[in-house]
Design a protein around this motif. Structure first.
Motif, mmCIF file in Angstrom:
data_model
loop_
_atom_site.group_PDB
_atom_site.id
_atom_site.type_symbol
_atom_site.label_atom_id
_atom_site.label_comp_id
_atom_site.label_asym_id
_atom_site.label_seq_id
_atom_site.Cartn_x
_atom_site.Cartn_y
_atom_site.Cartn_z
ATOM 1 N N THR A 62 0.799 -1.084 -0.075
ATOM 2 C CA THR A 62 0.046 -0.006 0.000
ATOM 3 C C THR A 62 0.767 1.213 0.071
ATOM 4 O O THR A 62 2.213 1.193 -0.007
ATOM 5 C CB THR A 62 -1.035 -0.110 1.017
ATOM 6 N N TYR A 63 0.194 2.345 -0.082
ATOM 7 C CA TYR A 63 1.166 3.656 -0.316
ATOM 8 C C TYR A 63 0.332 4.545 0.814
ATOM 9 O O TYR A 63 -0.832 4.667 1.069
ATOM 10 C CB TYR A 63 1.094 4.137 -1.702
ATOM 11 N N CYS A 64 1.299 5.595 0.963
ATOM 12 C CA CYS A 64 0.917 6.876 1.800
ATOM 13 C C CYS A 64 0.284 7.978 0.887
ATOM 14 O O CYS A 64 0.843 8.136 0.159
ATOM 15 C CB CYS A 64 1.941 7.571 2.756
ATOM 16 N N PRO A 65 -0.908 8.337 1.078
ATOM 17 C CA PRO A 65 -1.612 9.341 0.217
ATOM 18 C C PRO A 65 -0.998 10.816 0.400
ATOM 19 O O PRO A 65 -1.357 11.404 -0.560
ATOM 20 C CB PRO A 65 -3.132 9.268 0.696
ATOM 21 N N GLN A 66 -0.115 10.757 1.392
ATOM 22 C CA GLN A 66 0.105 11.966 1.610
ATOM 23 C C GLN A 66 1.625 12.329 0.794
ATOM 24 O O GLN A 66 1.814 13.279 0.151
ATOM 25 C CB GLN A 66 0.612 12.515 3.122
ATOM 26 N N CYS A 67 2.347 11.261 1.107
ATOM 27 C CA CYS A 67 3.839 11.612 0.367
ATOM 28 C C CYS A 67 4.145 10.531 -0.520
ATOM 29 O O CYS A 67 5.122 10.409 -1.478
ATOM 30 C CB CYS A 67 4.704 11.495 1.692
ATOM 31 N N GLY A 68 3.383 9.656 -0.743
ATOM 32 C CA GLY A 68 3.462 8.286 -1.737
ATOM 33 C C GLY A 68 4.427 7.338 -1.131
ATOM 34 O O GLY A 68 4.815 6.426 -2.051
ATOM 35 N N TYR A 69 4.943 7.259 -0.062
ATOM 36 C CA TYR A 69 5.780 6.196 0.599
ATOM 37 C C TYR A 69 5.104 4.865 0.339
ATOM 38 O O TYR A 69 3.881 4.758 0.584
ATOM 39 C CB TYR A 69 6.444 6.629 1.927
ATOM 40 N N LEU A 70 5.904 3.845 -0.280
ATOM 41 C CA LEU A 70 5.374 2.415 -0.548
ATOM 42 C C LEU A 70 5.594 1.755 0.867
ATOM 43 O O LEU A 70 6.937 1.923 1.317
ATOM 44 C CB LEU A 70 6.081 1.574 -1.653
ATOM 45 N N MET A 71 4.745 1.163 1.180
ATOM 46 C CA MET A 71 4.975 -0.037 2.373
ATOM 47 C C MET A 71 4.671 -1.058 2.101
ATOM 48 O O MET A 71 3.512 -1.588 1.256
ATOM 49 C CB MET A 71 3.874 0.727 3.567
ATOM 50 N N LYS A 72 5.355 -2.198 2.365
ATOM 51 C CA LYS A 72 5.412 -3.662 2.081
ATOM 52 C C LYS A 72 5.128 -4.503 3.379
ATOM 53 O O LYS A 72 5.760 -4.252 4.401
ATOM 54 C CB LYS A 72 6.485 -4.176 1.121
ATOM 55 N N PHE A 73 4.297 -5.516 3.353
ATOM 56 C CA PHE A 73 3.956 -6.369 4.352
ATOM 57 C C PHE A 73 4.168 -7.980 3.743
ATOM 58 O O PHE A 73 3.613 -7.937 2.506
ATOM 59 C CB PHE A 73 2.581 -6.032 5.178
ATOM 60 N N ALA A 74 4.598 -8.563 4.656
ATOM 61 C CA ALA A 74 4.757 -10.065 4.064
ATOM 62 C C ALA A 74 3.237 -10.580 3.747
ATOM 63 O O ALA A 74 2.421 -10.378 4.837
ATOM 64 C CB ALA A 74 5.240 -11.164 5.326
ATOM 65 N N ALA A 75 2.981 -11.154 2.654
ATOM 66 C CA ALA A 75 1.858 -11.774 2.311
ATOM 67 C C ALA A 75 1.906 -13.312 2.731
ATOM 68 O O ALA A 75 0.777 -13.786 2.994
ATOM 69 C CB ALA A 75 1.526 -11.725 0.889
ATOM 70 N N GLU A 76 3.092 -14.037 2.446
ATOM 71 C CA GLU A 76 3.090 -15.445 2.621
ATOM 72 C C GLU A 76 4.646 -15.809 3.348
ATOM 73 O O GLU A 76 5.749 -15.096 2.918
ATOM 74 C CB GLU A 76 3.179 -16.050 1.243
ATOM 75 N N VAL A 77 4.399 -16.310 4.375
ATOM 76 C CA VAL A 77 5.525 -16.513 5.390
ATOM 77 C C VAL A 77 5.634 -18.001 5.548
ATOM 78 O O VAL A 77 4.838 -18.814 5.740
ATOM 79 C CB VAL A 77 5.181 -16.090 6.591
ATOM 80 N N GLY A 78 6.849 -18.642 4.960
ATOM 81 C CA GLY A 78 7.293 -19.807 5.068
ATOM 82 C C GLY A 78 8.263 -20.280 6.400
ATOM 83 O O GLY A 78 8.986 -19.461 6.697
ATOM 84 N N ARG A 79 7.835 -21.182 6.993
ATOM 85 C CA ARG A 79 8.716 -21.742 8.067
ATOM 86 C C ARG A 79 9.177 -23.227 7.919
ATOM 87 O O ARG A 79 8.438 -24.004 7.392
ATOM 88 C CB ARG A 79 7.838 -21.711 9.357
ATOM 89 N N LYS A 80 10.194 -23.254 8.554
ATOM 90 C CA LYS A 80 11.057 -24.631 8.078
ATOM 91 C C LYS A 80 10.135 -26.008 8.933
ATOM 92 O O LYS A 80 10.100 -25.535 10.175
ATOM 93 C CB LYS A 80 12.269 -24.665 8.421
ATOM 94 N N GLU A 81 9.944 -26.982 8.229
ATOM 95 C CA GLU A 81 9.190 -27.882 8.879
ATOM 96 C C GLU A 81 9.940 -29.152 8.433
ATOM 97 O O GLU A 81 10.491 -29.399 7.433
ATOM 98 C CB GLU A 81 7.777 -28.079 8.463
ATOM 99 N N ILE A 82 9.967 -30.118 9.399
ATOM 100 C CA ILE A 82 10.662 -31.309 9.036
ATOM 101 C C ILE A 82 10.026 -32.226 7.795
ATOM 102 O O ILE A 82 8.895 -32.275 8.102
ATOM 103 C CB ILE A 82 10.926 -32.362 10.289
ATOM 104 N N LEU A 83 10.804 -32.754 7.101
ATOM 105 C CA LEU A 83 10.123 -33.446 5.797
ATOM 106 C C LEU A 83 10.179 -34.887 6.500
ATOM 107 O O LEU A 83 11.380 -35.457 6.396
ATOM 108 C CB LEU A 83 10.812 -33.146 4.538
ATOM 109 N N GLU A 84 9.273 -35.502 6.438
ATOM 110 C CA GLU A 84 9.136 -36.906 7.037
ATOM 111 C C GLU A 84 9.609 -38.005 6.009
ATOM 112 O O GLU A 84 10.339 -38.964 6.299
ATOM 113 C CB GLU A 84 7.805 -37.331 7.585
ATOM 114 N N ASP A 85 9.512 -37.537 4.613
ATOM 115 C CA ASP A 85 10.038 -38.382 3.599
ATOM 116 C C ASP A 85 11.385 -38.108 2.830
ATOM 117 O O ASP A 85 11.219 -36.955 2.003
ATOM 118 C CB ASP A 85 8.765 -38.607 2.678
ATOM 119 N N PRO A 86 12.351 -38.312 3.368
ATOM 120 C CA PRO A 86 13.567 -37.528 2.676
ATOM 121 C C PRO A 86 14.006 -37.802 1.385
ATOM 122 O O PRO A 86 14.612 -37.041 0.640
ATOM 123 C CB PRO A 86 15.069 -38.247 3.474
ATOM 124 N N SER A 87 13.174 -38.763 0.654
ATOM 125 C CA SER A 87 13.346 -38.933 -0.633
ATOM 126 C C SER A 87 12.942 -38.052 -1.576
ATOM 127 O O SER A 87 13.255 -37.787 -2.624
ATOM 128 C CB SER A 87 12.748 -40.370 -1.103
#
Length: 307
Positions: A62-87
């Protein structure tokens, strides 16, 4: 993360604002991998590599309507999880650390702040819920189903519709009038304090029903018009009676919604009533002859409504 119900504070100019919208930006972030010292030895080498616990994929912008500064926020966050099947390590692009195989499991996040559409939908939906609750107190489906059959099913003639309409009407009168068992239908109609024209029509339908119930009688076109006019006007009376206490003609835009245009709220009310009533009351020339006068009487008519 739940959307915040507050204004965004621009970190550049400190302007506080309701975001117009959030746009989704597909982004691929390359990890900055942390590496230990490369140690070489005969026939090989070793270096410790660690990938971050979380990864990002996609941004909400999104952006600031006053000065036009762009602001970004994480949309998709990935977290490490153990993979049960190493193959599956190569197939899933997984990684190996400390003797275990991991993959990033991505989850989408909501918009961090409510934007214009969120506030508008919230305001409009609150009003529509009040309208629906008020109209649901009257079983319009019961009234409308028999009318629809009368208009679309050739096996349902005017006599059958009149009997069903009259029966539903009497049930309604009984629910509204005290000591109804000791009063005639005409007296019940009078106690309802209907608009004078509708009172006359309803009494005429009562007279017609009594006539056809006690003698062989064939309903003519003029009487069919009487039945239909009484039905449509009685439906309008019921709707207005249920919705008038909501003061839809005096909708207030609270301070937290002060950026919302009132006509757009009224437009959405019209659209909702059009859909809700249109399915239950398939009246002839529904929009022009029924809805438009209804909108005007309720005070929600806007000049740009064109379904």
């Amino acid at each position: 993360m739940k959307k915040k119900r507050e204004k965004v504070n621009c970190p550049v100019c400190s302007f506080k604002f309701i975001p117009e919208s959030f746009l989704y930006e597909k982004t691929g972030f390359d990890h900055v991998v942390t590496k230990g010292e490369l140690i070489e030895f005969p026939n090989g080498n070793h270096q410790l590599e660690l990938k971050p616990f979380t990864s990002l994929r996609g941004s909400l912008v999104t952006y600031c309507p006053q000065c036009g500064y762009l602001m970004k926020f994480a949309a998709e966050v990935g977290r490490k999880e153990i993979l049960e099947d190493p193959s599956l390590i190569k197939k899933l692009g997984s990684i190996k650390e400390f003797g275990k195989v991991y993959k990033y499991q991505f989850n989408s996040t909501e918009k961090p702040y409510m934007d214009y559409s969120d506030y508008f939908i919230e305001k409009a939906d609150n009003i529509k819920k009040l309208i629906k609750n008020a109209l649901d107190e009257v079983n319009f489906e019961q009234w409308g189903t028999s009318y629809k059959k009368w208009k679309e099913d050739k096996s349902v003639d005017s006599f059958k519709f009149l009997i069903h309409f009259y029966s539903t009407l009497v049930d309604y009168l009984d629910s509204q009038v005290e000591d109804y068992t000791n009063k005639s239908v005409a007296q019940k109609i009078e106690e309802l304090n209907l608009p004078k024209n509708l009172e006359i029509l309803t009494k005429n339908v009562n007279d017609l029903r009594n006539k056809v119930a006690h003698e062989v009688y064939e309903i003519d076109e003029t009487e069919e018009a009487l039945i239909e006019s009484t039905f449509t006007q009685f439906m309008r009376y019921l709707i207005v009676k249920q919705l008038t206490p909501l003061n839809l003609n005096k909708i207030e835009i609270e301070q937290e919604y002060d950026f919302i245009e009132l006509d757009k709220i009224k437009y959405e009310i019209q659209e909702f009533l059009h859909v809700y009533l249109g399915k239950l009351l398939p009246i002839k020339e529904f929009y022009d002859l029924f809805l438009t006068p209804l909108f005007e009487e309720l005070g929600v008519k806007t000049p740009d409504y064109n379904p």
